[in-house]
Design a protein around this motif. Structure first.
Motif, PDB file in Angstrom:
ATOM      1  N   TRP A  79       0.846  -1.194   0.000  1.00  0.00           N
ATOM      2  CA  TRP A  79       0.000   0.000   0.000  1.00  0.00           C
ATOM      3  C   TRP A  79       0.884   1.247   0.000  1.00  0.00           C
ATOM      4  CZ3 TRP A  79      -5.398   0.294  -0.013  1.00  0.00           C
ATOM      5  CH2 TRP A  79      -6.058  -0.939   0.040  1.00  0.00           C
ATOM      6  N   GLY A  80       0.424   2.288  -0.700  1.00  0.00           N
ATOM      7  CA  GLY A  80       1.218   3.510  -0.788  1.00  0.00           C
ATOM      8  C   GLY A  80       1.121   4.372   0.449  1.00  0.00           C
ATOM      9  N   PHE A  92       3.499   5.668   5.701  1.00  0.00           N
ATOM     10  CA  PHE A  92       3.996   5.539   4.333  1.00  0.00           C
ATOM     11  C   PHE A  92       5.478   5.202   4.395  1.00  0.00           C
ATOM     12  CE2 PHE A  92       4.128   9.832   5.878  1.00  0.00           C
ATOM     13  CZ  PHE A  92       5.433  10.228   5.646  1.00  0.00           C
ATOM     14  N   LEU A  96       7.657   6.486  -1.201  1.00  0.00           N
ATOM     15  CA  LEU A  96       6.471   7.164  -1.731  1.00  0.00           C
ATOM     16  C   LEU A  96       6.789   8.634  -1.976  1.00  0.00           C
ATOM     17  CD1 LEU A  96       3.393   7.163  -2.379  1.00  0.00           C
ATOM     18  CD2 LEU A  96       3.062   7.941  -0.020  1.00  0.00           C
ATOM     19  N   LYS A  99       8.889   9.236  -4.911  1.00  0.00           N
ATOM     20  CA  LYS A  99       8.176   9.069  -6.186  1.00  0.00           C
ATOM     21  C   LYS A  99       7.245  10.234  -6.493  1.00  0.00           C
ATOM     22  CE  LYS A  99       8.295   4.124  -7.047  1.00  0.00           C
ATOM     23  NZ  LYS A  99       7.527   2.933  -7.476  1.00  0.00           N
ATOM     24  N   LEU A 121      -1.643  10.811  -5.418  1.00  0.00           N
ATOM     25  CA  LEU A 121      -1.605   9.348  -5.397  1.00  0.00           C
ATOM     26  C   LEU A 121      -2.355   8.782  -6.599  1.00  0.00           C
ATOM     27  CD1 LEU A 121      -2.255   8.750  -1.592  1.00  0.00           C
ATOM     28  CD2 LEU A 121      -0.133   8.237  -2.812  1.00  0.00           C
ATOM     29  N   ILE A 126      -1.047   5.042  -7.292  1.00  0.00           N
ATOM     30  CA  ILE A 126      -0.567   4.401  -6.066  1.00  0.00           C
ATOM     31  C   ILE A 126      -1.716   4.327  -5.064  1.00  0.00           C
ATOM     32  CG2 ILE A 126       1.008   4.634  -4.104  1.00  0.00           C
ATOM     33  CD1 ILE A 126       3.000   5.969  -6.009  1.00  0.00           C
ATOM     34  N   SER A 127      -1.860   3.197  -4.405  1.00  0.00           N
ATOM     35  CA  SER A 127      -3.016   2.921  -3.548  1.00  0.00           C
ATOM     36  C   SER A 127      -3.028   3.747  -2.265  1.00  0.00           C
ATOM     37  CB  SER A 127      -3.051   1.433  -3.183  1.00  0.00           C
ATOM     38  OG  SER A 127      -1.844   1.047  -2.542  1.00  0.00           O
ATOM     39  N   TYR A 128      -4.263   4.001  -1.803  1.00  0.00           N
ATOM     40  CA  TYR A 128      -4.498   4.772  -0.580  1.00  0.00           C
ATOM     41  C   TYR A 128      -5.589   4.087   0.226  1.00  0.00           C
ATOM     42  CZ  TYR A 128      -6.314   8.676   2.290  1.00  0.00           C
ATOM     43  OH  TYR A 128      -6.756   9.464   3.323  1.00  0.00           O
ATOM     44  N   PHE A 187       4.481  -0.290  -5.597  1.00  0.00           N
ATOM     45  CA  PHE A 187       3.265  -0.042  -4.834  1.00  0.00           C
ATOM     46  C   PHE A 187       2.067  -0.619  -5.583  1.00  0.00           C
ATOM     47  CE2 PHE A 187       6.028   3.573  -3.582  1.00  0.00           C
ATOM     48  CZ  PHE A 187       6.056   3.347  -2.206  1.00  0.00           C
TER      49      PHE A 187
END
Length: 213
Positions: A79-80, A92, A96, A99, A121, A126-128, A187
């Motif tokens: 997970w991001g 995090f 992250l 990036k 994100l 990238i996941s949240y 991610f």
């Protein structure tokens, strides 16, 4: 141990309450007195940390040890960004930040930096994970909300939303903070994100930019 919990606060009595919930874990209090923005506090907390995994804890959050373990486990799974009380208690990896960049310090006075980060994100795919599953004390904010119009105006100048299309209109600032080289951690994608109801629409949002390369 390759993580730490940073309690950001300018109110000692509240930060000590948060820290007592984290007794026995690797935590420290970061004094945010007279800081101009939430983003600047978070950025300085990141750059002052020797650890790759960071959990930011608001002084009003009252997390459990199990909540910390959940964040660390989810980060390990790719997970991001994981927020167990939105951006009041979130974790995090430094990669992250490498990036997508540091938090935008132009959100003076507090406000909108969380909305901005979620869109970044989405933009980076990238996941949240977003929830409100830990205890949180509801007290008046310590931010100077007479400045919030600065943050609001910056947000709507940076992102233009029309239907399900969001267009970036302002580039990120290039902060010269050094947190080491990119590690290229993989991610999981934004489609995996778990969001609170008012953010559900972000999954179907189309991101584009008006900036020239």
């Amino acid at each position: 141990m390759d993580y730490e919990i940073v309690i950001i606060s300018n109110r000692p009595h509240l930060s000590q309450g948060a820290q007592s919930c984290l007794a026995g874990l690797n935590s420290r209090i970061f004094d945010g007195t007279n800081y101009p923005s939430f983003s600047k506090i978070v950025n300085d907390a990141i750059t002052s940390s020797l650890y790759e995994e960071i959990i930011i804890c608001n002084d009003k959050a009252r997390p459990t040890h199990a909540a910390v373990e959940k964040i660390l486990a989810m980060l390990k799974d790719g997970w991001g960004l994981v927020g167990l009380y939105r951006f009041g208690f979130f974790g995090f990896k430094k990669d992250l930040i490498r990036k997508i960049g540091f938090f935008d310090e132009r959100f003076i006075g507090g406000g909108y930096e969380d909305n901005d980060c979620i869109r970044r994100l989405k933009e980076a795919n990238i996941s949240y994970y977003e929830s409100e599953e830990i205890d949180y004390i509801y007290l008046p904010t310590s931010w100077h909300y007479e400045k919030t119009n600065i943050a609001k105006n910056h947000f709507f100048g940076k992102w233009r939303e029309e239907g399900n299309v969001t267009t970036r209109q302002v580039a990120e600032e290039d902060y010269k903070y050094d947190i080491g080289p990119l590690k290229n951690i993989n991610f999981t994608e934004f489609d995996k994100s778990i969001l609170l109801p008012y953010n559900f629409r972000l999954k179907d949002m189309i991101m584009q930019t008006s900036l020239l390369d």
